[in-house]
Design a protein around this motif. Structure first.
Motif, PDB file in Angstrom:
ATOM      1  N   SER A   1       0.846  -1.185   0.000  1.00 40.46           N
ATOM      2  CA  SER A   1       0.000   0.000   0.000  1.00 40.46           C
ATOM      3  C   SER A   1       0.881   1.234   0.000  1.00 40.46           C
ATOM      4  O   SER A   1       1.754   1.377   0.854  1.00 40.46           O
ATOM      5  CB  SER A   1      -0.905   0.006   1.228  1.00 40.46           C
TER       6      SER A   1
ATOM      7  N   ARG B   1      -1.384   7.950  -1.081  1.00 43.31           N
ATOM      8  CA  ARG B   1      -1.782   8.726  -2.255  1.00 43.31           C
ATOM      9  C   ARG B   1      -2.433  10.007  -1.762  1.00 43.31           C
ATOM     10  O   ARG B   1      -3.326   9.975  -0.915  1.00 43.31           O
ATOM     11  CB  ARG B   1      -2.760   7.941  -3.102  1.00 43.31           C
TER      12      ARG B   1
ATOM     13  N   GLU C   1      -4.914  12.724  -2.253  1.00 44.22           N
ATOM     14  CA  GLU C   1      -6.097  13.023  -3.041  1.00 44.22           C
ATOM     15  C   GLU C   1      -7.084  13.771  -2.165  1.00 44.22           C
ATOM     16  O   GLU C   1      -6.998  13.737  -0.945  1.00 44.22           O
ATOM     17  CB  GLU C   1      -6.728  11.758  -3.608  1.00 44.22           C
TER      18      GLU C   1
ATOM     19  N   SER D   1      -4.052  14.726  -8.430  1.00 39.15           N
ATOM     20  CA  SER D   1      -5.069  13.903  -7.780  1.00 39.15           C
ATOM     21  C   SER D   1      -6.014  14.712  -6.895  1.00 39.15           C
ATOM     22  O   SER D   1      -6.984  14.176  -6.374  1.00 39.15           O
ATOM     23  CB  SER D   1      -4.399  12.806  -6.957  1.00 39.15           C
TER      24      SER D   1
END
Length: 188
Positions: A79, A82, A84, A124
Motif C-alpha cells: 500500500s 496517495r 487526493e 489527484s
C-alpha cells in the motif's frame, strides 16, 4: 507474500537438502580416499586445510537457494500513500472586493493567491470554485483540469454587496438529479 510459481519453491525445498547430503557424502569419500592412499605419499603432509575448503560450495549453495526462490517469483501487495481530495475555493465577489487598499485590488490579490494555490496542487486533488455576493453560485465544479480552474478564477469580477447568509447556503443546497421530478409548494 505469495508465489506465482510455487512448484519451483517446492523443488528448491527438496533439492537443497539433497545437494547438502551429496556434498557430505563426497567429503566422507575424500577422507576415506586420503586414509587409504595417504601412505603412498599422495596426500600432502601439511595437515588439514580447515573450513576454507567449504566456502566455495557454501556460496554456491546459497546462490542456488536464492536463484530457486527468485524462480518461484514471490509477490506481495504494497500500500502506497496517495494524496487526493477535493478543495472548494470560496470567493467573495461583492463590490467591496474592488477596493484598492491592496495593490491592485482585493479581488486581484485573492485571484493571484488562488492561482498560486492551484498550481502547487498535485493532479489527484480536485478543485472547485464557489463565488458569492448577494447569492452564491458555483463557478467551477470540482475537477483535476488546472486550465479550467485557472480560467474560472480569471473570469471572477466584483458584483454587488453581499448577503452572507444566502452566499454561503446556496452552494450547499443539493440540486435534484437530472431527470427527476420535484414537488414544490407555495405557502401564502
Amino acid at each position: 507474500m505469495s508465489f506465482i510459481w510455487p512448484t519451483m519453491l517446492l523443488f528448491a525445498i527438496l533439492l537443497i537438502p539433497l545437494l547438502i547430503a551429496f556434498y557430505l557424502i563426497l567429503q566422507r569419500r575424500r577422507r576415506r580416499f586420503a586414509a587409504q592412499y595417504g601412505s603412498l605419499g599422495l596426500a600432502s603432509a601439511g595437515g588439514a586445510v580447515g573450513f576454507r575448503r567449504h566456502i566455495p560450495p557454501t556460496l554456491f549453495l546459497m546462490g542456488l537457494s536464492i536463484l530457486m526462490l527468485a524462480l518461484a517469483r514471490p509477490q506481495t501487495q504494497v500500500s502506497l500513500p496517495r494524496i487526493e481530495g477535493t478543495v472548494i475555493l470560496a470567493f467573495d465577489v461583492s463590490g467591496s472586493m474592488a477596493a484598492n487598499d491592496m495593490q491592485p485590488t482585493r479581488m486581484e490579490a485573492a485571484k493571484e493567491a488562488a492561482r498560486d494555490f492551484v498550481q502547487h496542487q498535485p493532479a489527484s486533488v480536485q478543485i472547485g470554485i464557489v463565488a458569492f455576493s448577494d447569492s452564491g453560485f458555483s463557478v467551477q465544479t470540482p475537477t483535476n483540469d488546472q486550465d479550467a480552474i485557472l480560467s474560472a478564477i480569471n473570469r471572477l469580477t466584483p458584483q454587488r454587496e453581499p448577503r452572507w447568509r444566502m452566499g454561503f447556503l446556496y452552494p450547499l443546497i443539493p440540486s435534484p438529479p437530472v431527470g427527476s421530478r420535484t414537488l414544490t409548494s407555495t405557502v401564502l
